[in-house]
Scaffold this active site. Structure first.
Site, PDB file in Angstrom:
ATOM      1  N   ARG A 239       0.848  -1.189   0.000  1.00  0.00           N
ATOM      2  CA  ARG A 239       0.000   0.000   0.000  1.00  0.00           C
ATOM      3  C   ARG A 239       0.890   1.248   0.000  1.00  0.00           C
ATOM      4  O   ARG A 239       1.841   1.348   0.780  1.00  0.00           O
ATOM      5  CB  ARG A 239      -0.914   0.013   1.239  1.00  0.00           C
ATOM      6  CG  ARG A 239      -1.934  -1.131   1.258  1.00  0.00           C
ATOM      7  CD  ARG A 239      -3.029  -0.933   0.224  1.00  0.00           C
ATOM      8  NE  ARG A 239      -3.969  -2.043   0.200  1.00  0.00           N
ATOM      9  CZ  ARG A 239      -3.918  -3.052  -0.665  1.00  0.00           C
ATOM     10  NH1 ARG A 239      -2.939  -3.107  -1.559  1.00  0.00           N
ATOM     11  NH2 ARG A 239      -4.828  -4.010  -0.640  1.00  0.00           N
ATOM     12  N   GLU A 268      -1.902   7.671  -5.145  1.00  0.00           N
ATOM     13  CA  GLU A 268      -2.197   6.973  -6.389  1.00  0.00           C
ATOM     14  C   GLU A 268      -3.508   7.468  -7.022  1.00  0.00           C
ATOM     15  O   GLU A 268      -4.487   7.677  -6.306  1.00  0.00           O
ATOM     16  CB  GLU A 268      -2.299   5.472  -6.079  1.00  0.00           C
ATOM     17  CG  GLU A 268      -2.326   4.580  -7.266  1.00  0.00           C
ATOM     18  CD  GLU A 268      -2.163   3.109  -6.888  1.00  0.00           C
ATOM     19  OE1 GLU A 268      -2.906   2.276  -7.419  1.00  0.00           O
ATOM     20  OE2 GLU A 268      -1.279   2.816  -6.042  1.00  0.00           O
ATOM     21  N   HIS A 286       0.758  -0.439 -10.431  1.00  0.00           N
ATOM     22  CA  HIS A 286      -0.125  -1.206  -9.551  1.00  0.00           C
ATOM     23  C   HIS A 286      -0.612  -2.490 -10.246  1.00  0.00           C
ATOM     24  O   HIS A 286      -1.817  -2.703 -10.425  1.00  0.00           O
ATOM     25  CB  HIS A 286      -1.322  -0.363  -9.091  1.00  0.00           C
ATOM     26  CG  HIS A 286      -1.964  -0.893  -7.836  1.00  0.00           C
ATOM     27  ND1 HIS A 286      -2.654  -0.105  -6.940  1.00  0.00           N
ATOM     28  CD2 HIS A 286      -2.019  -2.152  -7.314  1.00  0.00           C
ATOM     29  CE1 HIS A 286      -3.104  -0.829  -5.933  1.00  0.00           C
ATOM     30  NE2 HIS A 286      -2.735  -2.079  -6.137  1.00  0.00           N
TER      31      HIS A 286
END
Length: 323
Positions: A239, A268, A286
């Site tokens: 994360r 993000e 990602h």
């Protein structure tokens, strides 16, 4: 007939399960952009179930505008995009899709470790732009992983899968988390339990496998970078907010650490412009669980949880304690 909103495109496998169960499906099908908050509120208003991608925020406003909502099924292992406490106060279970991402995310993590150590991403950029003049004894040297120390912060399923794979590369494995693993598992992984600070100070490669929470926010920051080896490399496919990216940028620019490879980002999908000019920073978009196998398995979980709730049964993987 119960109504389902799918707030973003997901594998067809999920739609097949939902249609076979006789549910009325509304899919936000724009492949160019995420659903806006206003559009989400408008379309969820008469729905019984919400299936939402990890990238879509589901806050109290959204929940308040969906009086019939019985389930929020998050398409992702994380769930920090949903106000789970507010959902709980309304008696709405929130589910996620754990476990099925383990193989894919661990493989991506290992790829980032190998790629960063051998400067593969940097080499890709070089070959696409400048090229090279030929093999030379001291040209573009990286580092072998054999004999180096891998520090794993968070030794859940993904952390253990990374340990298993990198142990096969003859790396020494150190790990830390709240609870020590049993000795049999440690032996199988070649892993040694230690303190967080020991990993920060001694590991050649550090990889993070933790959830996003107030306790893990900026767990790695300026203080930790100053304690790391100047040859250390940091990997994050967990994360984004676990790392203080401003401190990471300074550490890379000032060569307090040798490099970092990130698959997730603090804000993000935004990435600070300064990072893009760094040669010792390796990014991926990602893709930790971006495999056909993982995404189909995630689709099956959210669809089956929705069908289960529609039939009056309990869903799997409830994260906010609603029975």
């Amino acid at each position: 007939m119960s109504k389902v909103l799918i707030a973003g495109r997901i594998p067809e496998h999920a739609l097949t399960i939902l249609k076979d169960a006789g549910l009325d499906i509304d899919v936000y099908d724009d492949s160019q952009s995420l659903i806006t908050k206003d559009e989400l509120i408008k379309r969820v208003a008469d729905k019984d179930f919400l299936i939402t991608p990890l990238s879509t925020q589901v806050d109290s406003d959204v929940i308040d505008n969906a009086p019939n909502l019985k389930l929020i099924a998050n398409y992702g292992a994380g769930f920090n995009n949903i106000d789970i406490d507010y959902a709980k106060s309304k008696g709405i279970p929130v589910t996620n899709t754990p476990k099925v991402s383990t193989t894919s995310t661990s493989e991506v993590t290992c790829g980032l470790i190998i790629g960063l150590s051998h400067r593969m991403m940097e080499g890709d950029t070089l070959m696409r732009h400048e090229g090279f003049s030929g093999w030379a004894p001291l040209f573009f040297l990286g580092h072998e992983l054999a004999g180096k120390t891998l520090g794993i912060i968070g030794m859940g399923q993904i952390g253990q899968a990374v340990a298993k794979r990198m142990h096969a590369f003859d790396m020494k494995i150190l790990y830390t988390q709240r609870h020590q693993l049993d000795s049999e598992t440690e032996d199988a992984l070649g892993a040694t339990f230690t303190k967080f600070d020991d990993i920060i100070k001694n590991a050649d490669v550090i990889t993070l496998h933790l959830p996003a929470s107030p306790a893990t926010h900026h767990l790695i920051g300026a203080e930790q970078f100053k304690q790391m080896k100047d040859s250390a490399m940091l990997i994050n496919a967990a994360r984004g907010p676990i790392i203080d990216e401003a401190a990471l940028y300074d550490a890379l620019v000032n060569h307090e650490i040798a490099g970092a490879a990130l698959d997730v980002y603090e804000k993000e999908p935004e990435v600070a412009d300064g990072f893009k000019a760094l040669k010792n920073w390796a990014p991926t978009p990602h893709i930790g669980n971006a495999t056909v196998e993982a995404r189909d398995a995630m689709a099956e979980i959210v669809a089956k949880n929705t069908v289960s709730m529609d039939k009056g049964n309990k869903p799997n993987y409830v994260v906010n304690g609603v029975e």
